[in-house]
Motif scaffolding. Structure first.
Motif, short mmCIF file in Angstrom:
data_model
loop_
_atom_site.label_atom_id
_atom_site.label_comp_id
_atom_site.label_asym_id
_atom_site.label_seq_id
_atom_site.Cartn_x
_atom_site.Cartn_y
_atom_site.Cartn_z
N THR A 212 0.54 -1.36 0.05
CA THR A 212 0.03 0.15 -0.01
C THR A 212 0.36 1.22 -0.21
O THR A 212 0.86 1.94 -0.84
CB THR A 212 -1.16 -0.40 1.22
OG1 THR A 212 -2.05 -1.19 1.41
CG2 THR A 212 -1.90 0.95 1.56
N ASP B 161 -8.41 -3.79 -1.94
CA ASP B 161 -8.00 -3.97 -0.81
C ASP B 161 -8.89 -4.35 0.36
O ASP B 161 -9.79 -2.36 0.34
CB ASP B 161 -6.84 -4.00 -0.24
CG ASP B 161 -6.63 -4.52 1.05
OD1 ASP B 161 -7.42 -5.09 1.79
OD2 ASP B 161 -5.23 -4.91 1.64
N ASP C 258 -3.63 -1.21 -6.02
CA ASP C 258 -3.07 -1.95 -4.70
C ASP C 258 -4.34 -4.05 -4.83
O ASP C 258 -5.09 -4.07 -4.52
CB ASP C 258 -4.19 -1.43 -3.43
CG ASP C 258 -3.00 -1.61 -2.66
OD1 ASP C 258 -1.83 -2.61 -2.39
OD2 ASP C 258 -3.35 -1.10 -1.34
#
Ligand code: ADP
Ligand code: MG
Length: 252
Positions: free
Chosen positions: A15, A38, A124
């Motif tokens: 991240t 995520d 991500d």
């Protein structure tokens, strides 16, 4: 170029890399979209002022084909950087899609609507090799692997490489590892030297020349909803992530 930032280990800097690499590219004048897959939504929370202003999130778009991904894209606090926002509801994606025959293709399909609007799309991913990460690997043109400079850093690498091979065989033949970034590096320790050597043995020229050092400023900046480039522009983390962005531009 669509880059999935992937490593099924948690806490390796995925991240942090997504946020700061995307920001660096945007500050260099590129049009950048950060896609947060995520369920923890740390990328979203780190860099979007008020994600709750949007009633929906990426989960809704991936579940409902009548929705457009543009409806869940918000401006970040960095000029030129947009974010397709995540929320905890993303945790329902895997159970919801498991029985769908096109479950792996949802992100790719959604991105096809807007991908020409961006020079770089950075994805991500959560710390698993499940359906969410597979969506990212199917949608991506490239993979970027952050590896934490620590004793057990290469544990699980075989599983990751096997998954990448499987995705290449079945769904995305041109998928390519654009690079490996050594993160959370502490150059003072002998252990780190040994670890870097092993990572270089496994990944060779794929390893970026710039390593990301352990730095408190990188840890602090998300709390202020800023990238490292405004939070601590002269810090080692800012210098290193800018260099990583420059290396990335040279690679394609
Ligand atoms: P992942 O997304 O792989 O789980 P994160 O980027 O969230 O990893 O990093 C895990 C934790 O380590 C976070 O608290 C983050 O702020 C911190 N962190 C990441 N990179 C660095 C760094 N280079 N120096 C110091 N702390 C870092
Ligand atoms: Mg993360």
């Amino acid at each position: 170029m669509i880059i999935a930032v992937t490593n099924q280990k948690g806490g390796v800097g995925k991240t942090t890399t997504c946020v700061n690499l995307s920001s660096a590219l945007a500050l260099m004048g590129k049009r950048v979209l950060l896609v947060d897959m995520d369920p923890q939504a740390h990328s979203t929370i780190s860099i979007v002022g008020d994600p709750s202003q949007c009633g929906k999130s990426l989960y809704d778009v991936l579940m409902d084909k009548t929705l457009n991904i543009a409806d869940v894209i918000l401006r970040s606090t960095v000029p030129g950087l947009d974010v397709a926002i995540s929320r905890i509801s993303m945790a329902k994606l895997e159970p919801s899609l498991i029985a769908e025959f096109d479950g792996h293709y949802r992100l790719k399909d959604s991105l096809s609507q807007i991908k020409d609007d961006y020079d770089y799309i950075i994805i991500d991913t959560p710390p698993t090799l499940g359906l969410i990460t597979l969506n990212a690997l199917v949608a991506a043109t490239h993979i970027l692997i952050p590896i934490q400079s620590s004793y057990l850093c290469l544990e699980g690498t075989d599983d990751l490489l096997e998954t990448i091979d499987k995705v290449k065989r079945i769904a995305n033949p041109s998928l390519d590892i654009i690079g490996v970034i050594i993160t959370l590096h502490d150059k003072r320790t002998n252990l780190s030297k040994d670890v870097v050597e092993r990572i270089n043995q496994v990944f060779g020229a794929k390893v970026f020349k710039t390593y990301i050092s352990k730095s408190v400023k990188l840890e602090e900046s998300p709390a202020y909803k800023e990238s490292i480039f405004t939070f601590a522009p002269d810090s080692i983390g800012a210098v290193q992530y800018r260099k990583i962005a420059e290396e990335l531009l040279k690679r394609g």
